[in-house]
Structure formats: structure tokens, C-alpha cells
Design an enzyme around this catalytic site. Sequence first.
Site, PDB file in Angstrom:
ATOM      1  CG  ASP A  67     103.948  36.696  70.594  1.00 56.96           C
ATOM      2  OD1 ASP A  67     105.013  37.311  70.129  1.00 56.96           O
ATOM      3  OD2 ASP A  67     103.353  36.832  71.494  1.00 56.96           O
ATOM      4  CB  VAL A  68     107.181  38.687  66.100  1.00 59.18           C
ATOM      5  CG1 VAL A  68     106.327  38.849  65.044  1.00 59.18           C
ATOM      6  CG2 VAL A  68     107.395  39.585  67.070  1.00 59.18           C
ATOM      7  CG  ASN A  94     104.381  49.229  62.775  1.00 56.15           C
ATOM      8  OD1 ASN A  94     104.699  50.299  62.686  1.00 56.15           O
ATOM      9  ND2 ASN A  94     102.970  48.642  63.554  1.00 56.15           N
ATOM     10  CE1 TYR A 160     110.655  51.178  71.087  1.00 61.12           C
ATOM     11  CE2 TYR A 160     111.912  53.407  70.811  1.00 61.12           C
ATOM     12  CZ  TYR A 160     110.930  52.419  70.546  1.00 61.12           C
ATOM     13  OH  TYR A 160     110.081  52.919  69.314  1.00 61.12           O
ATOM     14  CE  LYS A 164     111.720  50.452  67.468  1.00 64.33           C
ATOM     15  NZ  LYS A 164     110.703  49.659  66.487  1.00 64.33           N
TER      16      LYS A 164
HETATM   17  N1  NAD Z   1     104.284  56.052  67.784  1.00 66.61           N
HETATM   18  C1  NAD Z   1     105.465  56.605  68.026  1.00 66.61           C
HETATM   19  O1  NAD Z   1     105.502  57.858  68.538  1.00 66.61           O
HETATM   20  C2  NAD Z   1     106.646  56.150  67.363  1.00 66.61           C
HETATM   21  C3  NAD Z   1     107.835  56.892  67.289  1.00 66.61           C
HETATM   22  C4  NAD Z   1     108.726  56.090  66.895  1.00 66.61           C
HETATM   23  C5  NAD Z   1     108.971  54.696  66.758  1.00 66.61           C
HETATM   24  N2  NAD Z   1     107.726  54.043  66.575  1.00 66.61           N
HETATM   25  C6  NAD Z   1     107.671  52.697  66.068  1.00 66.61           C
HETATM   26  O2  NAD Z   1     106.444  52.405  65.425  1.00 66.61           O
HETATM   27  C7  NAD Z   1     105.879  51.213  65.458  1.00 66.61           C
HETATM   28  C8  NAD Z   1     104.745  50.843  65.865  1.00 66.61           C
HETATM   29  O3  NAD Z   1     103.753  52.020  65.949  1.00 66.61           O
HETATM   30  P1  NAD Z   1     102.310  51.860  66.070  1.00 66.61           P
HETATM   31  O4  NAD Z   1     101.825  53.248  66.297  1.00 66.61           O
HETATM   32  O5  NAD Z   1     101.607  50.895  65.117  1.00 66.61           O
HETATM   33  O6  NAD Z   1     102.284  51.109  67.254  1.00 66.61           O
HETATM   34  P2  NAD Z   1     100.962  50.107  67.865  1.00 66.61           P
HETATM   35  O7  NAD Z   1     101.413  49.625  69.418  1.00 66.61           O
HETATM   36  O8  NAD Z   1      99.647  50.851  67.939  1.00 66.61           O
HETATM   37  O9  NAD Z   1     100.940  49.021  67.003  1.00 66.61           O
HETATM   38  C9  NAD Z   1     101.913  47.934  67.283  1.00 66.61           C
HETATM   39  C10 NAD Z   1     101.247  46.568  66.970  1.00 66.61           C
HETATM   40  O10 NAD Z   1     102.074  45.522  67.044  1.00 66.61           O
HETATM   41  C11 NAD Z   1     101.735  44.386  67.788  1.00 66.61           C
HETATM   42  N3  NAD Z   1     102.555  43.766  68.473  1.00 66.61           N
HETATM   43  C12 NAD Z   1     103.322  44.037  69.696  1.00 66.61           C
HETATM   44  N4  NAD Z   1     103.898  43.134  69.951  1.00 66.61           N
HETATM   45  C13 NAD Z   1     103.871  41.863  69.283  1.00 66.61           C
HETATM   46  C14 NAD Z   1     104.486  40.736  69.238  1.00 66.61           C
HETATM   47  N5  NAD Z   1     105.182  40.205  69.832  1.00 66.61           N
HETATM   48  N6  NAD Z   1     103.705  39.883  67.868  1.00 66.61           N
HETATM   49  C15 NAD Z   1     103.005  40.367  67.013  1.00 66.61           C
HETATM   50  N7  NAD Z   1     102.320  41.572  66.987  1.00 66.61           N
HETATM   51  C16 NAD Z   1     103.107  42.386  68.179  1.00 66.61           C
HETATM   52  C17 NAD Z   1     100.618  44.982  68.985  1.00 66.61           C
HETATM   53  O11 NAD Z   1      99.623  44.319  69.174  1.00 66.61           O
HETATM   54  C18 NAD Z   1      99.962  46.282  68.098  1.00 66.61           C
HETATM   55  O12 NAD Z   1      98.893  46.265  67.397  1.00 66.61           O
HETATM   56  C19 NAD Z   1     106.852  50.484  66.527  1.00 66.61           C
HETATM   57  O13 NAD Z   1     107.921  49.684  65.959  1.00 66.61           O
HETATM   58  C20 NAD Z   1     107.606  51.593  67.391  1.00 66.61           C
HETATM   59  O14 NAD Z   1     108.750  51.385  67.935  1.00 66.61           O
HETATM   60  C21 NAD Z   1     106.495  54.633  67.057  1.00 66.61           C
END
Ligand code: NAD
Length: 263
Positions: A67-68, A94, A160, A164
Site C-alpha cells: 500500500d503506497v 498508475n 482529486y 493530479k
Molecule cells: N479511468 C479513467 O477514466 C481515468 C481518467 C483519468 C485519470 N485516470 C487515472 O488512471 C489511474 C488508474 O486507472 P485504472 O483504470 O488503472 O484504475 P483502477 O482503479 O482500475 O486501478 C488502480 C489500482 O490501484 C490500486 N490502488 C489504489 N490505491 C492503492 C494504494 N494505496 N496502494 C497500492 N495500490 C493502490 C487499486 O487496488 C487498483 O488495483 C489513476 O491514477 C487515475 O486517477 C483514470
Amino acid sequence: MSGRLSGKRAVVVGAGQSPGDTEGNGRAISRIFSEQGAALLLVDRKGESARETASICAGEAHVLEADVVDLDAGDAIARAANELLGGIDILVYNVGVGDRYDGPSDRLTEEAWDRILGVNLTGARRCFGACLPVMRQSGAGLIVAISSLAAIAPSTMFAYSVSKAGLDRLVQSTAYHEAANGVRCNAILPGLMQTPMAIEGQSLRRGIPRDDLIAERAKAVPMGHMGTAVDTAMAALFLASDEARFITGVLLPVDGGSSVKIA
Ligand SMILES: NC(=O)c1ccc[n+]([C@@H]2O[C@H](COP(=O)([O-])OP(=O)(O)OC[C@H]3O[C@@H](n4cnc5c(N)ncnc54)[C@H](O)[C@@H]3O)[C@@H](O)[C@H]2O)c1
């Protein structure tokens, strides 16, 4: 294995995904990096979800549950990468979370602010800080951070978008300071994407049926449809490849023209 990332060692932090019908950004990045020959360390607080990602990878893929938010997470990641991969050529940050209690300042809770900033920004700083010395040792490296269009667009999700925007500055400062060390650092700003985090997540939060939400979001994009996780992954692949060897400090929107509309 041959490919555009052949011989590269990549760490993907946030390599699992939220539950849903489509692929998330972290999973798509991991899958496509693996198809292109990279050996992977897949990090996620949900070990099971990262293991699912590993199961669809084409080659070497190790999993670390971390967990980050934990103070020693960055060091644990760097240590595991050294032990399992023998170093780090590419770090993808990510991880990113929203919160239903995020909003304009009169609605935003202290807990939501702390959680979002802690995961999206402090977690990134911690991972960069721990992995950079490993990259410097080999005189080359690349960081790709998955930011968001919310960093540059008006947003009601105050915490949020601030997290970012902070991440973008962290990326550009890192790019500047690490350039002489051969380490590049770039951010991708996804716009409206069809991923579980966005669709299933928002549909639940806003109480909107899935299909209505998809139609609403598609209409808001100048190209008339949302992007997918593969679009994010392809941008990451380009930035991670040697073809982008002179590109650093860039904030790259992947958004079907949404940022042009905002401008
Ligand atoms: N999906 C969109 O529409 C969108 C749009 C703009 C930006 N983003 C950005 O893209 C990134 C993620 O997209 P995604 O589709 O992979 O999301 P997702 O939620 O499917 O995957 C993110 C992963 O991060 C893990 N995670 C969350 N908190 C954590 C922590 N504290 N420590 C370790 N792992 C952790 C989660 O368990 C998950 O598996 C994010 O940074 C999000 O802000 C997404």
C-alpha cells in the site's frame, strides 16, 4: 522475448484494477508492456488483483502486495525490484483514487482530502524517491505517472484535481533534476475513459445507470466516444520506448480532444 521493451525491467504501481466489465489502465499497461518484452514487478494493495494481471502477462511477472500509503512502501518496492528483476528501467505510477466525499471546499471532508492527497501525490513522491537511486545506478531510466485531465480542467473534485496538478509538478521537477542523470519523467493525462474506475465507480457514486453514464460521457468528448485503457497504455508504451529518448517533462493528454475544448 523481442519487442519495443525487450530487456527492460518495469515496475507498475497500481497494476490491479477496480472490478468491472472493461480493462483498467494499470492492467492494460502491464499486459502491453509484457507483450513488448518487459519483465515486470506488479505492485498493488490488492495482491489478488495484481495476480490476475500477472496471469494475463506474456512473460516474467512478479507480484508485490503493498500500500503506497505505508511509509516504507517505496523502499519495499525498490528492494523487491532489485531482488526480483535486478534493477529498474521503467517505473509506472498508475495508482489513483477518488472519494465520494471529495467536492468543493464546503463539502470536502478532511478525511477525503488526506486520503486522496496521500495516495495520489505523497505515494508517488515516495515511490519516485525510492526508485530513482536504483535508476541512477544504471545511468538511465524512465518514470511515467498516470495523472488526469482533471489536473488542468475545471473540476468539482477539488482534492482529486489538486492531487493530479501536484503530481504533474512533481513529474516536471523530477524531469528537470534528473535529466543530467539520464532519467526521463513524463505524465499521461487521460480524459474521459471507459474503464471500471470511471464507469462502474461513477455509476455507483452518482446513482446513474451504466448505459446512461456511457452515453453522457461519450457525448462530452469532441471525438464522440471515450478512450479505453489501451489508449493510455499505448501512450505509456511510446514514452517508455527508446523512440521517446529525447522526451522528458511532458504532460501528455490522451483525451479525444477534450483538452482542446477546455482551452
Ligand atoms: N479511468 C479513467 O477514466 C481515468 C481518467 C483519468 C485519470 N485516470 C487515472 O488512471 C489511474 C488508474 O486507472 P485504472 O483504470 O488503472 O484504475 P483502477 O482503479 O482500475 O486501478 C488502480 C489500482 O490501484 C490500486 N490502488 C489504489 N490505491 C492503492 C494504494 N494505496 N496502494 C497500492 N495500490 C493502490 C487499486 O487496488 C487498483 O488495483 C489513476 O491514477 C487515475 O486517477 C483514470
